[in-house]
Design an enzyme around this catalytic site. Structure first.
Site, PDB file in Angstrom:
ATOM      1  N   CYS A 276       0.816  -1.133  -0.035  1.00  0.00           N
ATOM      2  CA  CYS A 276       0.123   0.070   0.111  1.00  0.00           C
ATOM      3  C   CYS A 276       1.043   1.150   0.008  1.00  0.00           C
ATOM      4  O   CYS A 276       1.343   1.774   0.945  1.00  0.00           O
ATOM      5  CB  CYS A 276      -0.980   0.003   0.944  1.00  0.00           C
ATOM      6  SG  CYS A 276      -2.194   1.516   1.137  1.00  0.00           S
TER       7      CYS A 276
ATOM      8  N   CYS B  30      -0.433   4.384   1.732  1.00  0.00           N
ATOM      9  CA  CYS B  30      -0.342   3.998   3.436  1.00  0.00           C
ATOM     10  C   CYS B  30       1.129   4.200   3.949  1.00  0.00           C
ATOM     11  O   CYS B  30       1.063   4.951   4.763  1.00  0.00           O
ATOM     12  CB  CYS B  30      -0.928   2.723   3.881  1.00  0.00           C
ATOM     13  SG  CYS B  30      -2.321   1.841   3.067  1.00  0.00           S
ATOM     14  N   ASP B  31       2.095   3.639   3.223  1.00  0.00           N
ATOM     15  CA  ASP B  31       3.481   3.551   3.737  1.00  0.00           C
ATOM     16  C   ASP B  31       4.272   4.502   3.054  1.00  0.00           C
ATOM     17  O   ASP B  31       5.540   4.477   3.630  1.00  0.00           O
ATOM     18  CB  ASP B  31       3.898   2.041   3.586  1.00  0.00           C
ATOM     19  CG  ASP B  31       2.954   0.985   4.336  1.00  0.00           C
ATOM     20  OD1 ASP B  31       2.501   1.827   5.358  1.00  0.00           O
ATOM     21  OD2 ASP B  31       2.926   0.050   3.947  1.00  0.00           O
TER      22      ASP B  31
END
Ligand code: FAD
Ligand code: NDP
Length: 324
Positions: free
Chosen positions: A146, A149-150
């Protein structure tokens, strides 16, 4: 023994399930939630319990641990009146009313343990992984599925990164990562991209992106703590090579957790539950879907929570009409 009857049952305990629970409990709908059980391979609390800091969920200016966020949602669900069962649903029958539910371990019984007037299905999805040598060692220490997300983590700043996949997700994630990376290598196993023309063109023309066609990763190498290099193979010639990389992001598709309702509720070609656009309604009256299980595009905690709210409001209206 006669089944326990519920007005509304939530299957799944990620942001979608808990948001639905909070809304339904506050509306005096007495929701029951099956949160899944570790022993059956399901993480109560969902995908966020598998990550560390969540920095993009509104309301937490310094970020919050994924597990803390989910513990707070669970506490709020209970405080509002939701009954939570730490069990997995193993079988669902939506062919007659009320719907029937079997808990894991009792799926071969003729009489179900539970029946319900409405279901909110929020079982989530999981990112596909390649299970390469070195992958489990460096998972979340350079390897992720992701980018949104990261990708902003300090580990990836001004470093070369690798994205695997040739679809819209790969294109979108690679372009997103160019904000942080010194360079983004995209590994595509065939000689064409699956991504839409516009996304493909954006990707191919981005000055920080290098697309490697007919290329698949074969091993993840690190320094014992974090990823440092990705080994690859030409899918046509078999020739091997390596790319220095601090990050490896899989964008090779997701698997929605819909096997329970396959053949009962309409799914799209990739197995996601089809909902009426702008709602949580499915083709089965009284069966509502929320979160990643019906969303192959956004797949974020906040969008899942939003769709959980929609499902609760749709279910509340359905139950009110049913009970009139
Ligand atoms: P999920 O969170 O997947 O929850 C599904 C739930 O269903 C689980 O609780 C599971 O136990 C339960 N379940 C499944 N089957 C059954 C069954 N048969 N019976 C009972 N229960 C069942 N998003 C962000 O916005 N920000 C981030 O920083 C972020 N970081 C992420 C990091 C990682 C490593 C991952 C994997 C995802 C991340 N995401 C992030 C994405 C986010 O976690 C998901 O979009 C979100 O969790 C989806 O919520 P959901 O409620 O739809 O499903
Ligand atoms: P897709 O299934 O569309 O693409 C997956 C990609 O990963 C393909 O290029 C596939 O290769 C590749 N792949 C799959 N398995 C492997 C493997 N084992 N090794 C190497 N490569 C692999 O998934 P997406 O997540 O990209 O998209 C899902 C859906 O969501 C699509 O409908 C997409 O259009 C949509 N979407 C739309 C967006 C937008 O409009 N902005 C953004 C994101 C998604 P191959 O092509 O060879 O099969």
């Amino acid at each position: 023994m006669a089944p326990d009857h519920h007005r509304v049952t939530i299957i799944g305990s990620g942001p979608a399930g808990h948001t639905a629970a909070i809304y339904l409990a506050r509306a005096q709908m007495q929701p029951i939630m099956f949160e899944g059980m570790m022993a059956n391979g399901f993480a109560p609390g969902g995908q966020l319990t598998t990550t560390t800091d969540v920095e993009n969920y509104p309301g937490f200016p310094t970020g919050i641990l994924g597990s803390e966020l989910m513990d707070s949602m669970r506490e709020q669900s209970i405080r509002c009146g939701t009954v939570i069962e730490t069990e997995t649903i193993a079988k669902v029958d939506t062919s007659s009313r009320p719907f029937k539910l079997w808990r894991e371990g009792s799926e071969n019984e003729e009489v179900p343990a539970d029946t319900t007037d409405a279901i909110i299905f929020a079982t989530g999805a999981s990112a596909k992984r390649m299970n390469l040598p070195g992958e489990s060692k460096y998972w979340q220490n350079g390897i992720s599925a992701c980018a949104v997300c990261d990708g902003a983590a300090p580990l990836f700043r001004n470093k070369p990164l690798v994205v695997v996949g040739g679809g819209d997700s790969a294109a979108e994630e690679a372009i997103y990562l160019t904000k942080y990376a010194s360079k983004v290598h995209v590994l595509v196993r065939r000689d064409v991209l699956r991504a839409s023309k516009v996304m493909a063109s954006r990707l191919l023309n981005h000055p920080k992106v290098q697309v490697h066609f007919k290329t698949s990763p074969i091993e993840c190498i690190g320094n014992g703590d974090v990823l440092t290099e990705v080994l690859f193979r030409n899918t046509e010639t078999g020739e091997k090579g390596s790319i220095e990389a601090s990050g490896l992001f899989y964008a090779i598709g997701h698997t929605p957790a819909t096997s329970l309702v396959k053949g009962q509720v309409d799914l799209d070609e990739q197995g996601y539950i089809k909902t009426v656009p702008g709602s949580s309604l499915t083709n089965v009256e009284g069966f509502f879907a929320a979160g990643d299980v019906q969303d192959k595009r956004y797949r974020q905690a906040i969008t899942s929570a939003g769709s959980g709210c929609m499902a609760a409001l749709d279910a509340e209206r359905y139950l009110s009409e049913l009970e009139c």
